[in-house]
Scaffold this active site. Structure first.
Site, PDB file in Angstrom:
ATOM      1  N   HIS A 236       0.828  -1.204   0.000  1.00 29.85           N
ATOM      2  CA  HIS A 236       0.000   0.000   0.000  1.00 29.85           C
ATOM      3  C   HIS A 236       0.866   1.259   0.000  1.00 29.85           C
ATOM      4  CE1 HIS A 236      -3.544   2.468   1.290  1.00 29.85           C
ATOM      5  NE2 HIS A 236      -2.552   3.230   1.714  1.00 29.85           N
ATOM      6  N   GLU A 237       1.748   1.339   0.974  1.00 28.57           N
ATOM      7  CA  GLU A 237       2.564   2.557   1.082  1.00 28.57           C
ATOM      8  C   GLU A 237       3.450   2.726  -0.147  1.00 28.57           C
ATOM      9  OE1 GLU A 237       1.769   4.730   3.109  1.00 28.57           O
ATOM     10  OE2 GLU A 237       0.471   3.420   4.297  1.00 28.57           O
TER      11      GLU A 237
ATOM     12  N   HIS B 235       1.698   4.592  -2.884  1.00 23.40           N
ATOM     13  CA  HIS B 235       1.846   6.049  -2.765  1.00 23.40           C
ATOM     14  C   HIS B 235       3.218   6.475  -3.293  1.00 23.40           C
ATOM     15  CE1 HIS B 235      -1.758   6.879  -0.498  1.00 23.40           C
ATOM     16  NE2 HIS B 235      -1.406   6.132   0.529  1.00 23.40           N
TER      17      HIS B 235
ATOM     18  N   HIS C 249       3.284   6.729  -6.970  1.00 22.23           N
ATOM     19  CA  HIS C 249       2.563   7.929  -7.409  1.00 22.23           C
ATOM     20  C   HIS C 249       3.481   9.149  -7.306  1.00 22.23           C
ATOM     21  CE1 HIS C 249      -1.608  10.167  -7.051  1.00 22.23           C
ATOM     22  NE2 HIS C 249      -1.116  10.219  -8.268  1.00 22.23           N
TER      23      HIS C 249
END
Ligand SMILES: [Zn+2]
Length: 716
Positions: A499-500, A503, A506
């Site tokens: 998940h992290e 980011h 991105h």
């Protein structure tokens, strides 16, 4: 292994990047001894943690605020007619020192703080807020921006530059720039007070969680916990002067990880109560008065800005745009979630009956019995899974490997760059053609001077205008193993790591001219999409086989176990979705208070009524966060924004459905996603950007199917 698809992270924003304050002491700012005063000479202009002293921060904040004020003044006082270059580009270039200071300061205060840093933080928060206001409420600056905005149709600007004009205009209006002076003065006061109280809330909560750790006297009370965790609890107790006892630290959420294993119902009850009441003890860490005041301030701010409530004001620049849209969206999820949670409760009650436990089902029973249901129904034992998830392999052979397969990027560890704590590691990221493109820091182990949860932040934001490449950090709270043992992760932890890193992708694929539109600078209901999307690859069979190897035998995870993990992914999703929706509704309710409503005086009663009124009060499914420890909404910018995780989840499952329709883990698929989503930052309208990638509007069906809330393929 709860909530495979609901890893929630707090996506930190830098403390507002602007500020006023007292005049700079010019005699004291040019001795060159403060490393924050100059741009870092390290690769990627990364932060010189080895050179920065805590005493450097206050002078750097002072000088940074003064410098930005001077830059803004020179924009405002420029006698030339306002244009894109002399106003907006100039604004984008301003405030560099303050940005640098904020980045370094936030890194430490969020992940490696201490009393001194917290004092500086509390002292600086209202100053920074006031400084920010002095820019965003500057009438002459707003006039210039408004002039450019009104000419926008006739200006020859590229799409990203047009977006920047719209972005600034909306931001200034939202911040009160168009208000009469008297209202602005009131608003500024309220903002300062809110900033102070939010910072205080965060620090109270950290202290409350630390003080609220459950200490028990005997091993017997911890029966059911794995030996290693009992040993760690013994060491934790020793460190906090409870030699000979056992201490269980509190996690951020209502439910605590140990509740899954503790067979002693009394201990479970104690641990749950420690969590539930952590910030409601009537002492200096009790957050309730603070909350009442923050909610009242927000209500008043909305009135000043001409909105019926805070949520209506806050949501204007989000994908959802209005509270009505948010509530309609949540409303579509609630019936399916409640029905599934009720079915899960029946399974749990059946197990309790079998074990001759005639007590009512309480929240602190849920995880313990649901683990038994899981073992019975899904035959998946967490302790059988963990040996396959060694942190280092999950990172390199899982997270990095998936990124290489999809996007062509590669990673190399760098041990020559300074870090703020010995557990932090740094990797350099290379593009498919070998171009060096970014630095990635990771800080994975839990510390009691670190905020709870997990997050990503930028140390340096990508910008073509500023010639900067991204420097990114991921911070998590995984249990640190005792000396000599490998760091073994739960599948939840594995998902958090993916998940992290979503980011991080991105941020590191960002390809914008302007820093304000770069990378993760998107609306909150979009920002969790790339991260939640990246979670899907943790269960991709190619990726899983590559990273999930037994640390003792080297054996690849057996297919049977993979199948079990996959089957278990829909397990307990009724509970998971319901606790999430309860928290989201609670958040909305606090922020739908309008000036016509009487003042709230009792946090707990308000909370109860809010849950009941919205049909999300279930005695055995408490909200994922309670008002008194809901850090997201009181201190971390998710006010009227907690729904965003679910909104983004609709997008992430929908995007993954596109991958499944097009062959899954393939370079060309990854490239398309990178080109059309991950590299675009906030340079285009996000709804249009998503639709262009997907070829149609997002559907809620893949979310409901993935969570097992509706049967696959049955509902459109
Ligand atoms: Zn996140």
């Amino acid at each position: 292994m709860k909530q495979h698809f609901t890893t929630l992270c707090i996506f930190l924003t830098l403390i507002s990047c602007n500020m006023p304050g007292k005049a700079p002491d010019k005699t004291n700012t040019t001795d060159g001894s403060n490393p924050l005063f100059e741009e870092s000479t390290l690769p990627y202009q990364t932060i010189p943690f080895d050179k920065i002293k805590e005493s450097d921060f206050e002078p750097a904040f002072e000088k940074g605020m003064a410098a930005e004020m001077e830059e803004v003044d020179s924009i405002v006082n420029n006698p030339a007619a306002p244009d894109f270059e002399n106003t907006l580009v100039a604004l984008e270039k301003s405030g560099r020192l303050l940005h640098r200071t904020n980045a370094a300061f936030n890194a430490l205060t969020s992940a490696n703080t201490n009393d001194n840093l917290q004092q500086i933080q509390e002292a600086m928060a209202p100053r920074l807020s006031a400084h920010r206001d002095s820019i965003y409420m500057n009438a002459r600056l707003y006039q210039k921006i408004d002039t450019i905005y009104k000419q926008l149709k006739n200006l020859r600007l590229d799409p990203e530059s047009r977006r920047l004009v719209e972005y600034y205009h909306q931001k200034f209006v939202m911040n009160g720039a168009a208000l009469p002076e008297a209202a602005k003065t009131q608003l500024k006061k309220l903002n300062e007070e809110e900033a102070t109280l939010s910072t205080k809330f965060g620090n109270q909560l950290l202290a409350a969680a630390k003080a609220g750790a459950l200490v028990v006297n005997s091993r017997e009370e911890l029966a059911g916990l794995p030996d290693a965790e009992i040993q760690a609890a013994g060491e934790a107790a020793k460190h906090s002067n409870h030699e000979g006892k056992y201490q269980l630290a509190l996690s951020n959420t209502t439910q605590q990880p140990a509740l899954q294993s503790l067979s002693n119902r009394v201990t479970r009850h104690q641990l749950f109560e420690a969590s539930w009441t952590r910030a409601e003890k009537g002492d200096s860490n009790d957050t309730r008065n603070n909350i009442l005041r923050i909610a009242a301030i927000r209500k008043e701010k909305a009135r000043l800005l001409g909105f019926p409530d805070y949520a209506a004001w806050k949501l204007q620049d989000q994908m959802a745009k209005t509270p009505e849209a948010v509530n309609a969206f949540l409303g579509r999820l609630i019936p399916a979630a409640l029905a599934k949670a009720a079915a899960e409760a029946e399974d749990i009650k059946a197990v309790k009956m079998q074990e001759k436990d005639t007590t009512a089902l309480e929240p602190y029973d849920w995880d313990f019995y649901s683990e038994k249901v899981r073992k019975a129904k899904y035959d998946l034992d967490e302790s059988a899974v963990k040996p396959y998830f060694v942190l280092d392999s999950v990172l390199k052979n899982g997270v990095f490997y998936a990124a290489t397969q999809l996007y062509g990027i590669t990673f190399k560890e760098r041990t020559d760059l300074p870090v703020y704590q010995e557990d932090v590691k740094v990797y350099e990221v290379f593009d498919k053609d070998g171009t060096a493109m970014a630095l990635f820091y990771c800080d994975y182990f839990k510390r009691d001077n670190k905020n709870g949860g997990a997050w990503m932040d930028n140390f340096v934001t990508q910008s073509k205008l500023l010639h900067t490449k991204p420097v990114i950090v991921n911070v998590c709270n995984f249990a640190k193993p005792v000396q000599g043992q490998p760091a073994l992760l739960s599948f939840d932890d594995v998902t958090t790591m993916f998940h992290e890193f979503g980011h991080a992708l991105h941020g590191l694929f960002a390809s914008q001219t302007y820093p304000s539109l770069s990378g993760t600078s998107v609306s909150r209901d979009f920002v969790e999409m790339p991260s939640q999307f990246n979670e899907h690859w943790a269960l991709d069979s190619t990726v899983l086989k590559n990273y999930a190897r037994n640390y003792k035998t080297g054996e690849t995870i057996p297919q049977a176990l993979v199948n079990k993990i996959r089957n278990a992914a829909t397990f307990n999703q009724g509970y998971a979705m319901t606790e999430l929706l309860a928290a989201a509704k609670l958040d909305m309710q606090w922020h739908l208070l309008s000036s016509g409503d009487s003042a709230v005086t009792d946090v707990d009663r308000f909370e109860q009524e809010a849950l009941r009124k919205n049909g999300v009060y279930v005695s055995y499914v408490p909200p994922r966060y309670r008002s008194s420890y809901f850090l997201h909404i009181w201190a971390n910018g998710y006010s009227a924004g907690y729904y965003a995780y679910s909104w983004a989840e609709m997008l992430d499952h929908d995007a993954y459905a596109w991958f499944k329709e097009n062959g899954g883990l393939k370079r060309e698929n990854g490239q398309r996603f990178r080109d059309m989503i991950l590299s675009k930052g906030n340079s285009e309208d996000l709804a249009a950007m998503y639709k262009a990638f997907r070829g149609k509007e997002p559907s809620i069906t893949p979310l409901l199917e993935n969570r097992g809330l509706i049967p696959s393929g049955n509902l459109k």
